[in-house]
Design a protein around this motif. Structure first.
Motif, mmCIF file in Angstrom:
data_model
loop_
_atom_site.group_PDB
_atom_site.id
_atom_site.type_symbol
_atom_site.label_atom_id
_atom_site.label_comp_id
_atom_site.label_asym_id
_atom_site.label_seq_id
_atom_site.Cartn_x
_atom_site.Cartn_y
_atom_site.Cartn_z
ATOM 1 N N ARG A 16 0.774 -0.993 -0.107
ATOM 2 C CA ARG A 16 0.169 0.054 0.024
ATOM 3 C C ARG A 16 0.806 1.254 0.037
ATOM 4 O O ARG A 16 1.520 1.468 0.887
ATOM 5 N N GLY A 17 1.018 2.124 -1.092
ATOM 6 C CA GLY A 17 1.749 3.343 -1.132
ATOM 7 C C GLY A 17 3.047 2.936 -0.873
ATOM 8 O O GLY A 17 3.830 3.758 -0.093
ATOM 9 N N LEU A 18 3.526 1.882 -1.427
ATOM 10 C CA LEU A 18 5.129 1.546 -0.930
ATOM 11 C C LEU A 18 5.910 2.553 -1.536
ATOM 12 O O LEU A 18 5.959 2.711 -3.089
ATOM 13 N N THR A 19 7.050 3.069 -0.769
ATOM 14 C CA THR A 19 7.934 4.187 -1.416
ATOM 15 C C THR A 19 9.143 3.964 -0.625
ATOM 16 O O THR A 19 9.296 3.565 0.508
ATOM 17 N N LYS A 20 10.318 3.887 -1.436
ATOM 18 C CA LYS A 20 11.539 4.124 -0.958
ATOM 19 C C LYS A 20 12.381 5.127 -1.499
ATOM 20 O O LYS A 20 12.647 5.371 -2.735
ATOM 21 N N ASN A 30 5.321 5.085 -4.183
ATOM 22 C CA ASN A 30 3.758 5.110 -3.834
ATOM 23 C C ASN A 30 3.201 3.832 -4.712
ATOM 24 O O ASN A 30 2.148 3.891 -5.639
ATOM 25 N N VAL A 31 3.955 2.725 -4.696
ATOM 26 C CA VAL A 31 3.304 1.472 -5.518
ATOM 27 C C VAL A 31 2.525 0.480 -4.289
ATOM 28 O O VAL A 31 2.740 0.222 -3.351
ATOM 29 N N GLN A 68 3.107 0.435 3.229
ATOM 30 C CA GLN A 68 3.035 -0.846 4.089
ATOM 31 C C GLN A 68 3.233 -1.921 3.217
ATOM 32 O O GLN A 68 2.875 -2.094 2.039
ATOM 33 N N VAL A 69 3.890 -3.104 3.777
ATOM 34 C CA VAL A 69 3.929 -4.286 3.115
ATOM 35 C C VAL A 69 2.993 -5.355 3.924
ATOM 36 O O VAL A 69 2.950 -5.340 5.106
ATOM 37 N N VAL A 70 2.122 -5.821 3.414
ATOM 38 C CA VAL A 70 1.001 -6.490 3.952
ATOM 39 C C VAL A 70 1.124 -7.895 3.642
ATOM 40 O O VAL A 70 0.679 -8.222 2.377
ATOM 41 N N HIS A 223 10.676 4.439 -13.415
ATOM 42 C CA HIS A 223 11.001 5.677 -12.639
ATOM 43 C C HIS A 223 10.416 5.289 -11.156
ATOM 44 O O HIS A 223 9.895 6.179 -10.683
ATOM 45 N N GLY A 224 10.376 4.002 -10.663
ATOM 46 C CA GLY A 224 9.747 3.709 -9.434
ATOM 47 C C GLY A 224 8.346 3.902 -9.469
ATOM 48 O O GLY A 224 7.719 3.352 -8.224
ATOM 49 N N GLU A 225 7.747 4.194 -10.506
ATOM 50 C CA GLU A 225 6.352 4.234 -10.415
ATOM 51 C C GLU A 225 5.524 3.127 -11.059
ATOM 52 O O GLU A 225 6.238 2.738 -12.213
#
Ligand SMILES: Nc1ncnc2c1ncn2[C@@H]1O[C@H](COP(=O)(O)OP(=O)(O)O)[C@@H](O)[C@H]1O
Ligand SMILES: [Mg+2]
Length: 251
Positions: A16-20, A30-31, A68-70, A223-225
Motif C-alpha cells: 500500500r503506497g510503498l515508497t523507498k 507509491n506502489v 505498508q507491506v501486508v 522511474h519507481g512508479e
C-alpha cells in the motif's frame, strides 16, 4: 445444506503506497499492488525502475520510507527478514550466492531448516532438500560443491533453496539473466511446475516472451512508479509501456 459460495482467492501479498527513497532519489514511488494465492504477477521495467528495491522491501532487506507491506493480512514492515522467511516469504537473488564450502544438498537443507516448514533435524531437512533437488532437476548433483555448479545449475540450486522453505510467496528476481534461449525455456518450464504448487509468485524478468507465457497479470514499473497492471497481452501492447522500454530511440 446449500454449498458455500465460492470465495475469491485469498490475497497473499499486498503493498500500500510503498515508497523507498535513497537520499534525494525516489527508487520506488507509491506502489500499490496485490497477488492472490496461486497467482503469478510478472514485473517488468527498464534497468533502475525499482524492481529489485521493491523485492527487497517485501523480503525485508530494506525498510520502506513510506507505505505498508501486508502479508496474509498482517502489516510486516517491522518484521525482520529471517522471520519473514519463516512466515513464508522466499526469494532468489539476481546475483546467485551459494553458501561457501557446502554441497548442493547442504545448501538446500539450510533452506528447509529456516523456512516456513522449519524442519527440526538436519536429517529431515536433507530429506526435504533431496525432494526439491529432484523437483528442480538437480538430483544428479547433490554431492557436488555448490560453488562448482555452472550457470543454469546454479539457478536450479537457487530455486531448490527457495522452494525448500515451503514459501507462500516466492519472489524471483531476473532468474533468466545470462541464460541462452534453450536454458530460458527450461526455467520457464520449471516455473510452470512451481505455479501448480499454489503459492503466489512474483516474477521479475526482461525476457518478454517468458513473462507473457508465465504471468496471470503484468505490472510495469518506470522511474519507481507503477504505470500499468493488468492482462499481460493488453499491458505489453500499451503504448506507454512500449515507450518506457524504448524511450527516445523509438521511431
Ligand atoms: N542501496 C541503495 N542506495 C542508493 N541507491 C540505490 C540503492 N539500491 C538501489 N538504488 C537505486 O534505486 C534505483 C532502482 O534500483 P533497482 O531497484 O535495483 O532497479 P531495477 O531492479 O529495476 O533495475 C536505481 O536508481 C538504483 O541506483
Ligand atoms: Mg534489479
Amino acid at each position: 445444506m446449500t454449498a458455500a459460495p465460492q470465495s475469491a482467492p485469498r490475497t497473499v501479498i499486498e503493498t500500500r503506497g510503498l515508497t523507498k527513497r535513497f537520499q534525494g532519489l525516489v527508487s520506488v514511488n507509491n506502489v500499490t499492488f496485490q497477488i492472490a494465492e496461486g497467482e503469478t504477477l510478472g514485473v517488468i521495467g527498464p534497468n533502475g525502475a525499482g524492481k529489485t528495491t521493491l523485492v527487497n522491501m517485501i523480503s525485508g532487506t530494506l525498510t520502506p520510507s513510506e507505505g505498508q507491506v501486508v502479508f496474509e493480512g498482517q502489516v510486516i514492515n517491522d518484521v525482520p527478514a529471517f522471520r519473514r522467511a519463516h512466515l513464508g516469504i522466499a526469494r532468489t537473488f539476481q546475483v546467485m550466492k551459494p553458501f561457501h564450502g557446502m554441497t548442493v544438498l547442504e545448501n538446500v537443507a539450510v533452506g528447509a531448516l529456516f523456512g516456513r516448514g522449519a524442519e527440526r533435524s538436519m536429517a529431515a531437512a536433507k530429506e526435504k532438500a533431496r525432494e526439491w533437488l529432484e523437483f528442480t532437476g538437480l538430483g544428479r548433483r547433490i554431492d557436488a560443491n555448490a560453488e562448482a555448479l555452472g550457470g543454469p545449475d546454479r539457478k536450479r540450486l537457487e530455486f531448490a533453496k527457495a522452494l525448500s522453505m515451503q514459501p507462500r510467496l516466492l519472489l524471483l528476481d531476473e532468474v533468466m539473466a545470462g541464460l541462452n534461449p534453450v536454458e530460458v525455456d527450461e526455467v520457464v518450464d520449471l516455473i510452470k511446475k512451481i505455479r501448480g504448487q499454489g503459492m503466489a509468485l512474483l516474477v521479475i524478468e526482461h525476457v518478454v516472451k517468458a513473462i507473457r507465457s508465465l504471468s496471470d497479470r503484468v505490472m510495469v514499473l518506470h522511474h519507481g512508479e507503477k504505470i500499468a497492471d493488468g492482462d499481460p497481452t493488453r499491458v505489453l501492447e500499451d503504448p506507454r509501456v512500449i515507450e518506457a522500454y524504448l524511450g527516445k530511440r523509438r521511431t
